[in-house]
Design a protein around this motif. Sequence first.
Motif, mmCIF file in Angstrom:
data_model
loop_
_atom_site.group_PDB
_atom_site.id
_atom_site.type_symbol
_atom_site.label_atom_id
_atom_site.label_comp_id
_atom_site.label_asym_id
_atom_site.label_seq_id
_atom_site.Cartn_x
_atom_site.Cartn_y
_atom_site.Cartn_z
ATOM 1 N N TRP A 41 0.748 -1.156 -0.005
ATOM 2 C CA TRP A 41 0.027 0.080 -0.146
ATOM 3 C C TRP A 41 0.813 1.260 0.154
ATOM 4 O O TRP A 41 0.380 2.226 -0.681
ATOM 5 C CB TRP A 41 -0.789 0.045 1.317
ATOM 6 C CG TRP A 41 -2.313 -0.792 0.911
ATOM 7 C CD1 TRP A 41 -3.413 -0.401 0.582
ATOM 8 C CD2 TRP A 41 -2.258 -2.169 1.078
ATOM 9 N NE1 TRP A 41 -4.338 -1.659 0.331
ATOM 10 C CE2 TRP A 41 -3.493 -2.831 0.744
ATOM 11 C CE3 TRP A 41 -1.318 -3.146 1.381
ATOM 12 C CZ2 TRP A 41 -3.620 -4.283 0.927
ATOM 13 C CZ3 TRP A 41 -1.675 -4.493 1.577
ATOM 14 C CH2 TRP A 41 -2.593 -5.200 1.253
ATOM 15 N N TRP A 59 1.806 1.902 -3.665
ATOM 16 C CA TRP A 59 0.644 2.313 -4.193
ATOM 17 C C TRP A 59 0.503 3.636 -4.025
ATOM 18 O O TRP A 59 0.231 4.648 -4.795
ATOM 19 C CB TRP A 59 -0.679 1.626 -3.528
ATOM 20 C CG TRP A 59 -2.041 1.447 -4.231
ATOM 21 C CD1 TRP A 59 -1.795 2.183 -5.531
ATOM 22 C CD2 TRP A 59 -3.021 0.988 -3.957
ATOM 23 N NE1 TRP A 59 -3.016 1.901 -6.021
ATOM 24 C CE2 TRP A 59 -4.014 1.236 -5.301
ATOM 25 C CE3 TRP A 59 -3.633 0.196 -2.985
ATOM 26 C CZ2 TRP A 59 -5.255 0.639 -5.371
ATOM 27 C CZ3 TRP A 59 -4.804 -0.514 -2.915
ATOM 28 C CH2 TRP A 59 -5.621 0.117 -4.278
ATOM 29 N N GLY A 115 -6.912 1.197 2.645
ATOM 30 C CA GLY A 115 -7.021 1.191 1.467
ATOM 31 C C GLY A 115 -7.756 -0.108 0.867
ATOM 32 O O GLY A 115 -7.944 -1.033 1.776
ATOM 33 N N ALA A 157 -5.322 4.559 -1.509
ATOM 34 C CA ALA A 157 -4.398 4.101 -0.232
ATOM 35 C C ALA A 157 -4.031 5.463 0.432
ATOM 36 O O ALA A 157 -3.530 6.237 -0.206
ATOM 37 C CB ALA A 157 -3.289 3.245 -0.735
ATOM 38 N N ALA A 203 -6.585 -3.859 2.513
ATOM 39 C CA ALA A 203 -5.854 -3.495 3.753
ATOM 40 C C ALA A 203 -6.480 -4.218 4.676
ATOM 41 O O ALA A 203 -5.531 -5.009 5.602
ATOM 42 C CB ALA A 203 -5.543 -2.101 4.216
ATOM 43 N N VAL A 227 -2.245 1.891 7.565
ATOM 44 C CA VAL A 227 -2.267 1.959 5.955
ATOM 45 C C VAL A 227 -3.775 1.561 5.855
ATOM 46 O O VAL A 227 -4.432 1.003 6.637
ATOM 47 C CB VAL A 227 -1.467 1.242 4.969
ATOM 48 C CG1 VAL A 227 -0.203 1.749 5.145
ATOM 49 C CG2 VAL A 227 -1.683 -0.300 5.297
#
Length: 422
Positions: A249, A252, A275, A260, A278, A273
């Motif tokens: 992520w 990303w 997104g 993210a 996740a 994180v």
Amino acid sequence: MESRTEVGGSRSAARRRRRARLGGRAALWAAFAMVHVGLVLLNLYAPGWPLGDVTAVYRVWAETAQLGFLRMGIDTPWVYPILAFAPMTAALAFGSAWYGQTWLVMVSVLDAIAFSVLLGRGRLSRRRRAAAWWWLAFLALLGPIALGRIDAVTVPFAMVGLLWAAGRPRVAAVLLTVATWIKVWPAALVAALLVSLRRRFEVFTVAASLSIAILGVSLLAGSGVNAFGFVAEQAGRGLQVEAPLAVAWLWWIVAGSDDATIAYDRGILTFQVEGPGADVAAALTTPLMLLGVAAVLVAGTRAARRGAAVVALLPPLALAFTTVLMLANKVGSPQFVTWLAAPVVLGLALGGARFLAPASLAAAIAVVTHVIYPYWYGWLLIANPGFVLLLTVKIVLLFVLLGWALHAVWQAGSDRRPRAAP
């Protein structure tokens, strides 16, 4: 001719004396003092607030309990096992204003006890000398985090437990069980003892009995199910920004995606994180950890059944279990790197040059961790490409370390040559 021989012999003797002074106990203790004074100063004055968890979180928990407001792990679920409260409370010994300084002195004293056990009382062997120098270098390379978290309390217990495992398995079991009830990770070392030692039943009996006693006291204090709150608290966490699985992520975000993000969880006081996927990845960390532990257990059990000597099996097995816990973890905090010290020191003390590769890898991991935290940690929290790359390198090094440890465990079960007793 004789005079030249005498001169050459005296020069050689002088060089040996200089080397002995350099590697002797006095030099080692002087270096120990220098490293720990340096780490104390960094914790107190370096940028990035390296002692933040101690002074802003541990102190508050200790003070609320002292004032009778709230006892973490008893009146409410807690992220740590119940014995973690002991060192946090002990750091109030000289008052709230000196909490941080008291904590650092306390951890330094624990390190000194472990260091004295490592050096021993008899003649200082080359291997133990090398292990002692490596540990000091590792602490210096890792930086202030080496003292400034609850993990730092458990490392001396773990180190002495491993060093005494072969000769004093019951004492080792006590030390490692106490450490486990401060921070869970030393349970990996208990598992390594159960696999490696012939007196495993003694280890199991001591560890189980002491755990029941600790739980019993906790229940008498009124904890109820909160005694197991650390299990639920960990299970409910998301992917912390330093977790190995979180790297996907982070890259990303580096690629420019708005899907993210990095967010602060005020409930558990960490950056995580967020997104697509996740939460699924966070949920997968537990089964991945179980699979990893099972794989190490199978390899270790094979080696033990094939007659692997403790001196050959225990250090890489302890390292393998520890590294699996670090890699299959949804937290991945920088202080986790301190865990590597105990199995590496044991490996250097018992195996000497055979453990140079993992010792070098662990030192490199410490350096990378120190660069990331605490001084420039903010760059990681905004997914700076350079710092995401550093975190990726750290994770790759951990995988290499795990690969080395598994290979060494497998080899210990394949090598039938007789080995010297530890």
